[in-house]
Design an enzyme around this catalytic site. Structure first.
Site, short mmCIF file in Angstrom:
data_model
loop_
_atom_site.label_atom_id
_atom_site.label_comp_id
_atom_site.label_asym_id
_atom_site.label_seq_id
_atom_site.Cartn_x
_atom_site.Cartn_y
_atom_site.Cartn_z
N HIS A 18 51.96 -26.20 31.55
CA HIS A 18 52.04 -27.65 31.34
C HIS A 18 52.31 -28.30 32.69
O HIS A 18 53.46 -28.45 33.11
CB HIS A 18 53.17 -27.95 30.33
CG HIS A 18 53.26 -29.40 29.95
ND1 HIS A 18 53.86 -29.82 28.77
CD2 HIS A 18 52.84 -30.54 30.57
CE1 HIS A 18 53.81 -31.15 28.72
NE2 HIS A 18 53.20 -31.60 29.80
N HIS A 20 50.46 -31.39 35.16
CA HIS A 20 49.41 -32.39 35.42
C HIS A 20 49.14 -32.38 36.92
O HIS A 20 50.06 -32.68 37.70
CB HIS A 20 49.87 -33.78 34.98
CG HIS A 20 50.24 -33.85 33.52
ND1 HIS A 20 49.37 -34.27 32.55
CD2 HIS A 20 51.38 -33.51 32.86
CE1 HIS A 20 49.95 -34.22 31.37
NE2 HIS A 20 51.19 -33.75 31.51
N HIS A 198 49.82 -33.03 23.69
CA HIS A 198 51.20 -33.50 23.83
C HIS A 198 51.62 -34.06 22.46
O HIS A 198 50.88 -34.87 21.88
CB HIS A 198 51.30 -34.64 24.85
CG HIS A 198 51.28 -34.21 26.28
ND1 HIS A 198 50.29 -33.44 26.81
CD2 HIS A 198 52.16 -34.46 27.29
CE1 HIS A 198 50.56 -33.23 28.11
NE2 HIS A 198 51.68 -33.85 28.42
N GLU A 201 57.19 -35.50 22.19
CA GLU A 201 57.93 -35.76 23.43
C GLU A 201 58.77 -37.01 23.15
O GLU A 201 59.98 -36.90 22.99
CB GLU A 201 56.95 -36.00 24.60
CG GLU A 201 57.62 -36.30 25.93
CD GLU A 201 56.63 -36.68 27.05
OE1 GLU A 201 55.48 -37.05 26.73
OE2 GLU A 201 57.03 -36.62 28.24
N ASP A 279 55.57 -30.09 34.36
CA ASP A 279 54.97 -31.37 33.94
C ASP A 279 54.41 -32.16 35.14
O ASP A 279 53.21 -32.06 35.41
CB ASP A 279 55.99 -32.20 33.16
CG ASP A 279 55.36 -33.17 32.17
OD1 ASP A 279 54.14 -33.14 31.99
OD2 ASP A 279 56.11 -33.96 31.56
N ASP A 280 55.26 -32.93 35.82
CA ASP A 280 54.84 -33.75 36.96
C ASP A 280 55.86 -33.56 38.09
O ASP A 280 56.66 -34.46 38.37
CB ASP A 280 54.77 -35.23 36.55
CG ASP A 280 53.84 -35.44 35.38
OD1 ASP A 280 52.62 -35.42 35.58
OD2 ASP A 280 54.34 -35.59 34.24
N1 ADE Z 1 50.88 -37.60 31.71
C1 ADE Z 1 51.51 -37.05 32.75
N2 ADE Z 1 52.72 -36.62 32.37
C2 ADE Z 1 52.86 -36.92 31.05
C3 ADE Z 1 53.89 -36.72 30.09
N3 ADE Z 1 55.05 -36.14 30.39
N4 ADE Z 1 53.68 -37.16 28.84
C4 ADE Z 1 52.53 -37.77 28.53
N5 ADE Z 1 51.54 -37.96 29.38
C5 ADE Z 1 51.69 -37.55 30.65
ZN ZN Z 2 52.79 -33.54 30.24
#
Ligand code: ADE
Ligand code: ZN
Length: 341
Positions: A18, A20, A198, A201, A279-280
């Site tokens: 996971h 991006h 997703h 969350e 994630d990011d």
């Molecule tokens: N796009 C990038 N990170 C995300 C996240 N945590 N939740 C939903 N969309 C995303």
């Molecule tokens: Zn994500």
């Protein structure tokens, strides 16, 4: 103890499921690309950009994340973005990655789908050759855009054959239930794409059910709110549905109030097939190792728990069965060599 924990996690063979790619854009590279492409940024400096990364919820993050993407224009930009992540992944002993990219974020700005995919794929191929990191690329549809736009994106993807192995669903979750995308996911499954989404969350447990039953998701990204529904939790555990959990992301986006209250441990105790992911990472203050370490320190996870999570990351991947087994064995051997069993 902290050093031991970190070095154990660093050497542990891991998969990241996971991630991006656009969320790995560090401010330094953002500024370099802004200069290369003559794009104006809303920050005065790299330091000021980092200081702006204070989020109150998912949407407040997405606003900056999409703004940052404006510097990505050419195939080489997408290559550089992906390569920077792979260098980092190699340093963290990530052996396999299934990254997401958001094509609509770029095509909506006039960047060609092929420019994005070709840059990313070239870097992923080089990553396999140079570091031995295997990969499976997943294209995510933005759920706050229309189902028609997602369908058009799927049509673009078809031209790139098996280079894209799966489809996902991301962006602003609340108010955008999985059911809206039933048709395009049906078409994607028919065309042979693997399916993830997703869900859970910020959105309620019903969105996880929708992702499973309506979209046919094989894996749930985040899914932390599943614990609010006992029946759903039992089903996810029984069916061994993988959940790609992102601890630092959940804290930074205020999905949970603090790491000490993160549900990861409870999810493991409920018998769920959970994995740890970043994630990011450029926006949330840590790559994969940092996510394992932060969760372990706050939740009292043992080295055995961490090895189990790493093994789960391969089991939950889209790698072929012999490779999954081989990678799981490497995790066990590493744990054994460190007296962890
Ligand atoms: N796009 C990038 N990170 C995300 C996240 N945590 N939740 C939903 N969309 C995303
Ligand atoms: Zn994500």
């Amino acid at each position: 103890m902290t050093t031991d924990l970190r070095s154990f996690v660093l050497g542990l063979p891991k998969a990241e499921l996971h991630l991006h790619l656009e969320g790995t854009l560090e401010p330094e590279l953002m500024f370099d690309l802004a200069e290369r492409n003559h794009v104006a940024l809303p920050y005065e400096s790299v330091e000021k950009a980092r200081l702006a990364y204070e989020f109150s919820d998912l949407q407040s993050f997405l606003d900056l994340y999409y703004a940052g993407c404006s510097v990505l224009v050419s195939e080489q930009d997408f290559y550089d973005l992906t390569w920077a992540y792979l260098v980092r992944a190699a340093e963290e002993n990530i052996r396999h990655v299934e990254p997401f990219f958001d094509p609509q974020t770029h095509t909506e700005r006039g960047v060609h789908f092929g420019t994005v995919v070709t840059g990313i794929m070239r870097a992923l191929e080089d990553g396999t050759e140079r570091f031995g990191i295997t990969s499976r690329l997943i294209m995510s549809f933005l759920r706050d855009l229309s189902p028609a736009s997602a369908a058009q994106t799927l049509e673009h993807a078809r031209r790139y054959g098996r280079r894209i192995v799966g489809v996902g669903l991301d962006s602003a979750e609340l108010g955008h239930p999985p059911e809206d995308f039933e048709e395009v996911f049906h078409a994607a499954r028919d065309a042979g794409y693997r399916v993830v989404a997703h869900a859970g969350e910020e959105g309620p447990p019903e969105y996880i059910l929708g992702a499973l039953d309506v979209l046919g998701a094989e894996r749930i990204d985040h899914g932390v709110r599943c614990l609010e529904d006992q029946m759903l939790t039992a089903r996810l555990a029984m069916d061994r549905v993988p959940l790609t959990v992102c601890p630092l992301s959940n804290v930074r986006l205020k999905v949970v109030p603090a790491m000490a209250e993160h549900p990861l441990r409870r999810m493991m105790d409920a018998g769920l097939l959970v994995t740890v992911n970043s994630d990011d990472p450029a926006y949330f203050g840590g790559y994969l190792v940092e996510n394992y370490v932060a969760a372990a320190e706050a939740l009292g996870l043992s080295l055995k728990d961490l090895a189990d999570l790493a093994e789960a990351s391969f089991r939950a991947s889209f790698l072929d069965e012999p490779t999954r087994l081989a990678r799981s064995r490497e995790v066990r051997e590493y744990a054994d060599a460190h007296g962890v069993r």
